[in-house]
Design a protein around this motif. Sequence first.
Motif, PDB file in Angstrom:
ATOM      1  N   LEU A 123      -0.437  12.439   9.780  1.00 52.89           N
ATOM      2  CA  LEU A 123      -1.902  12.434   8.842  1.00 52.89           C
ATOM      3  C   LEU A 123      -1.399  13.183   7.738  1.00 52.89           C
ATOM      4  O   LEU A 123      -1.212  14.264   7.599  1.00 52.89           O
ATOM      5  CB  LEU A 123      -3.142  12.671   9.708  1.00 52.89           C
ATOM      6  CG  LEU A 123      -3.253  12.091  10.811  1.00 52.89           C
ATOM      7  CD1 LEU A 123      -4.666  12.371  11.935  1.00 52.89           C
ATOM      8  CD2 LEU A 123      -3.456  10.246  10.879  1.00 52.89           C
ATOM      9  N   GLN A 158      -6.563  12.560   5.021  1.00 48.03           N
ATOM     10  CA  GLN A 158      -6.840  12.304   6.364  1.00 48.03           C
ATOM     11  C   GLN A 158      -7.039  13.338   7.467  1.00 48.03           C
ATOM     12  O   GLN A 158      -8.108  13.560   8.229  1.00 48.03           O
ATOM     13  CB  GLN A 158      -5.679  11.177   6.937  1.00 48.03           C
ATOM     14  CG  GLN A 158      -5.363  10.213   6.536  1.00 48.03           C
ATOM     15  CD  GLN A 158      -4.010   9.440   6.143  1.00 48.03           C
ATOM     16  OE1 GLN A 158      -3.143  10.060   7.181  1.00 48.03           O
ATOM     17  NE2 GLN A 158      -3.829   8.536   5.462  1.00 48.03           N
ATOM     18  N   PRO A 166      -5.191  12.630  -4.843  1.00 43.49           N
ATOM     19  CA  PRO A 166      -4.167  11.669  -5.679  1.00 43.49           C
ATOM     20  C   PRO A 166      -4.145  10.147  -5.306  1.00 43.49           C
ATOM     21  O   PRO A 166      -4.218   9.993  -4.155  1.00 43.49           O
ATOM     22  CB  PRO A 166      -3.105  12.615  -5.576  1.00 43.49           C
ATOM     23  CG  PRO A 166      -3.268  14.031  -5.058  1.00 43.49           C
ATOM     24  CD  PRO A 166      -4.380  13.597  -4.128  1.00 43.49           C
ATOM     25  N   SER A 171      -2.317   8.702  -1.834  1.00 45.50           N
ATOM     26  CA  SER A 171      -2.125   9.856  -0.637  1.00 45.50           C
ATOM     27  C   SER A 171      -2.893   9.326   0.553  1.00 45.50           C
ATOM     28  O   SER A 171      -3.212  10.369   1.469  1.00 45.50           O
ATOM     29  CB  SER A 171      -2.940  10.877  -1.305  1.00 45.50           C
ATOM     30  OG  SER A 171      -4.365  10.758  -1.497  1.00 45.50           O
ATOM     31  N   THR A 212      -7.283   5.298   2.057  1.00 41.15           N
ATOM     32  CA  THR A 212      -7.638   4.194   2.758  1.00 41.15           C
ATOM     33  C   THR A 212      -7.584   4.244   4.465  1.00 41.15           C
ATOM     34  O   THR A 212      -8.792   4.105   4.971  1.00 41.15           O
ATOM     35  CB  THR A 212      -6.812   3.061   2.668  1.00 41.15           C
ATOM     36  OG1 THR A 212      -6.568   2.723   1.062  1.00 41.15           O
ATOM     37  CG2 THR A 212      -7.321   1.610   2.872  1.00 41.15           C
ATOM     38  N   ALA A 222      -9.362   8.550  -6.814  1.00 43.00           N
ATOM     39  CA  ALA A 222      -8.157   9.463  -7.344  1.00 43.00           C
ATOM     40  C   ALA A 222      -8.774  10.250  -8.702  1.00 43.00           C
ATOM     41  O   ALA A 222      -8.511  11.517  -8.913  1.00 43.00           O
ATOM     42  CB  ALA A 222      -6.901   8.766  -7.698  1.00 43.00           C
ATOM     43  N   GLY A 236      -5.315   0.793  -7.243  1.00 46.46           N
ATOM     44  CA  GLY A 236      -5.621   0.707  -5.653  1.00 46.46           C
ATOM     45  C   GLY A 236      -4.378   0.073  -5.048  1.00 46.46           C
ATOM     46  O   GLY A 236      -4.091   0.223  -4.107  1.00 46.46           O
TER      47      GLY A 236
HETATM   48  N1  LIG Z   1      -0.336   9.185   7.352  1.00 42.27           N
HETATM   49  C1  LIG Z   1       0.266   8.211   6.714  1.00 42.27           C
HETATM   50  N2  LIG Z   1       1.762   7.996   7.044  1.00 42.27           N
HETATM   51  C2  LIG Z   1       2.511   7.258   6.294  1.00 42.27           C
HETATM   52  N3  LIG Z   1       1.903   6.166   5.549  1.00 42.27           N
HETATM   53  C3  LIG Z   1       0.761   6.506   5.191  1.00 42.27           C
HETATM   54  C4  LIG Z   1      -0.010   7.333   5.670  1.00 42.27           C
HETATM   55  N4  LIG Z   1      -1.256   7.179   5.287  1.00 42.27           N
HETATM   56  C5  LIG Z   1      -1.347   6.153   4.394  1.00 42.27           C
HETATM   57  N5  LIG Z   1       0.026   5.720   4.199  1.00 42.27           N
HETATM   58  C6  LIG Z   1       0.679   4.830   3.362  1.00 42.27           C
HETATM   59  O1  LIG Z   1       0.487   5.192   2.101  1.00 42.27           O
HETATM   60  C7  LIG Z   1       0.277   4.205   1.142  1.00 42.27           C
HETATM   61  C8  LIG Z   1      -0.740   4.687   0.396  1.00 42.27           C
HETATM   62  O2  LIG Z   1      -2.091   4.812   1.047  1.00 42.27           O
HETATM   63  P1  LIG Z   1      -3.676   4.356   0.157  1.00 42.27           P
HETATM   64  O3  LIG Z   1      -3.333   2.884  -0.467  1.00 42.27           O
HETATM   65  O4  LIG Z   1      -4.486   4.500   1.311  1.00 42.27           O
HETATM   66  O5  LIG Z   1      -3.541   5.450  -0.922  1.00 42.27           O
HETATM   67  P2  LIG Z   1      -4.937   5.589  -1.784  1.00 42.27           P
HETATM   68  O6  LIG Z   1      -4.860   6.879  -1.554  1.00 42.27           O
HETATM   69  O7  LIG Z   1      -6.032   4.784  -1.513  1.00 42.27           O
HETATM   70  O8  LIG Z   1      -4.339   5.187  -3.290  1.00 42.27           O
HETATM   71  P3  LIG Z   1      -5.141   4.830  -4.519  1.00 42.27           P
HETATM   72  O9  LIG Z   1      -6.108   5.948  -5.086  1.00 42.27           O
HETATM   73  O10 LIG Z   1      -3.923   4.280  -5.467  1.00 42.27           O
HETATM   74  O11 LIG Z   1      -5.824   3.700  -4.125  1.00 42.27           O
HETATM   75  C9  LIG Z   1       0.121   2.957   1.909  1.00 42.27           C
HETATM   76  O12 LIG Z   1       1.213   2.303   1.747  1.00 42.27           O
HETATM   77  C10 LIG Z   1      -0.233   3.672   3.272  1.00 42.27           C
HETATM   78  O13 LIG Z   1       0.220   2.745   4.407  1.00 42.27           O
END
Ligand SMILES: Nc1ncnc2c1ncn2[C@@H]1O[C@H](COP(=O)(O)OP(=O)(O)OP(=O)(O)O)[C@@H](O)[C@H]1O
Length: 686
Positions: A201, A205, A237, A240, A243, A451, A605
């Motif tokens: 995680l 997370q 960021p 990161s 979601t 972010a 996003g």
């Molecule tokens: N624990 C994890 N291990 C591996 N991959 C992960 C993990 N958590 C998220 N990801 C992957 O990281 C990528 C980015 O995640 P996410 O879209 O949630 O980022 P975000 O923080 O929402 O970015 P933004 O601010 O640009 O929306 C996605 O492809 C997601 O599948």
Amino acid sequence: MAVAVPQPADAQKTGKTKAKARYLKKKKERRKHRKADAAQLKQSVPAPAPVAEAAPDSDDPSESSDDDEVVPVVAKDKEPPRKRRKTDVTDSEDEEGLAISSFNEDIALAENDAPHARSPTPTAAFPSFPLPVVPDAPSKRTLALQGLDKALLGAEIVDPTRTMSVNALDADRQLIAGAGELQLIGEKMRKRLRDLGINELFAVQTALLPFLLPPQRHHRALYCPYDPPRDVCASAPTGSGKTLAYVIPIVEILSSRIVTRLRALVVLPTRDLVVQVQETFEAISKGRGLKIGVATGQHSFAHEQAQFVGAINHCKLISGGTSKVDILICTPGRLIDHLTATPGFTLQHLRFLVIDEADRLLAQSFQDWLAQVLAALRPSTRPIDEGVSEPSLDPSITSPTHSPTSTLSSTASTLTPILYHDAVAPSFLPHIATDLDDPKHTACQKLLFSATLTRDPARIAALGLRDAKYFIVQGSGGEGDDTAASMLGSEEFAMPAALKEHYITMTSSHKPLILFYLVHARGVSNALVFTKSAASTARLVTLFGFFEEAYSTTTTESEAAEPKKRIIAQAYSSDLAPSERKTILEKFKKQEIDILICSDLVARGLDIPHVAHVVSYDAPVDLRKYVHRAGRTARAGCAGDAWTLVEDQEARFFKEMLRGAGPGRFEQVVRIALAKLKEAYSRTGA
Ligand SMILES: Nc1ncnc2c1ncn2[C@@H]1O[C@H](COP(=O)(O)OP(=O)(O)OP(=O)(O)O)[C@@H](O)[C@H]1O
């Protein structure tokens, strides 16, 4: 028989005189003490000022009557009696000596401090005031924290390198077994995460999951009207993993539900993001039986109503609303449409309201969407006997602030509502008010993510957050409280650790050449190129097509043996129909398109893992935009490059903007050999 003989008047007089004598004796002793003190003080203070002393109405104790007030007498020097009295008023009899001697000390000190500034009038009675001094400048920390929201001051700063292994979560089973408590995430969820290749995680997370998934069973309840959960704001960021930081807890908590109701609402700024988050929910909740719906306006209104509310005639009669989905993901505009015009659509059962890309959504005033949503979440405070008749249990009918319901109220009033008591959320149940009532709260927990989450107190206040907890994923960049505080106070945003940032300054006419240079000399491919508008996007795609045509047919002798690969660029902007956009995005994801030239529509996003470069062909006008554009690459710990083409006249502004973004991370590209590209460019006739 004994007769009570009245006491002679003399005897009474004698008794009184004895008491008076005792009193006068004591008074004499006190006076002696005072004189001794005053003498001592005279010896210890070099040049005492004439001291204000008591000037009693009468000096002679024998003259005092029984009713005399005890007037402190210290010395017989000349002193305006008024001042003396003023001093005496506050002194209790027992403390007289002490009060006067300390007063004298004050005077003596004042005189010592300013022997030459003595005024002709006696100044002895006035206390001295300290000289004015220049206060110390407020610390960096104090300045940084000025005007910040209270919740923000208590923010938890999360180290971006903090992680938690999914396998290690197996171990926490032993820790809480038998205590009636739950593991952080259950076996099914752990298995699902491993199946999806998620073994660790990420920081956001790791910080949020324990907060959103407390071990106590009652804290994970679907309704908690008397002990509602705290709201959450998370800033982390781009790329990161924000979601999953909300998808995992929502799926874990909602999996315990028996009846399908609308329990989680996720609001996102664009349709593309709605689809992306829907895919994440579907992947994570697979096998849990949760139903997920979307409302973006891509389908007809009636179609959407049928998808997530059901048969309209029936739901008009259900007081607690009805829903065919547990989780609804939507854009704000479409949400308001359904709130106002879909009978039976209610937010009373919401356990989660997620506002992703919160700073962007909070800046949107579209139909005052936020106020409408907050009103729909608020239980009616009116007791059952006020205004509304009992059968009308629908909050939409009982709540005067809930505008969406006007349609339903008018319809419902002509129908006989069926009372499904179990269909009404506890905090929305009409009640008979008593003095002992505890206020009931909606169980809805608001979760805000971005972010670039705003730290503007006014914007945050508009959300009516409940005891919000802030999480900020950001390296403090230094030791100590001051650094953390100034980080909270400033609007500095964290960038992905693996992102490399470059900017190139140039004249406006050289911009297309520089882009071609980046593509052909710096290997910029699998790239998103951002322009300032949909029109600029279309122009640049055409220009790029001409250039590629000319360039790929130009061969030098050395290149003749190996034909050049033609770079494929496509436009992606709001000018395209949704279906066209979907097709283009699919092709880009499959790497059939090398470069997507786009407007800021996809700046936020969008998650396409193979994006290796982001080019801001038109420099972004503010830092937030820059952060989100650049954040389309270097996601989930991967490497990536962000390039910004800066016109000469923009350079000063751009550099200032970067300075606001924190310590310099940028590399300026200065020497670019354009001669060869210029030649090819001239052949395009552009
Ligand atoms: N624990 C994890 N291990 C591996 N991959 C992960 C993990 N958590 C998220 N990801 C992957 O990281 C990528 C980015 O995640 P996410 O879209 O949630 O980022 P975000 O923080 O929402 O970015 P933004 O601010 O640009 O929306 C996605 O492809 C997601 O599948």
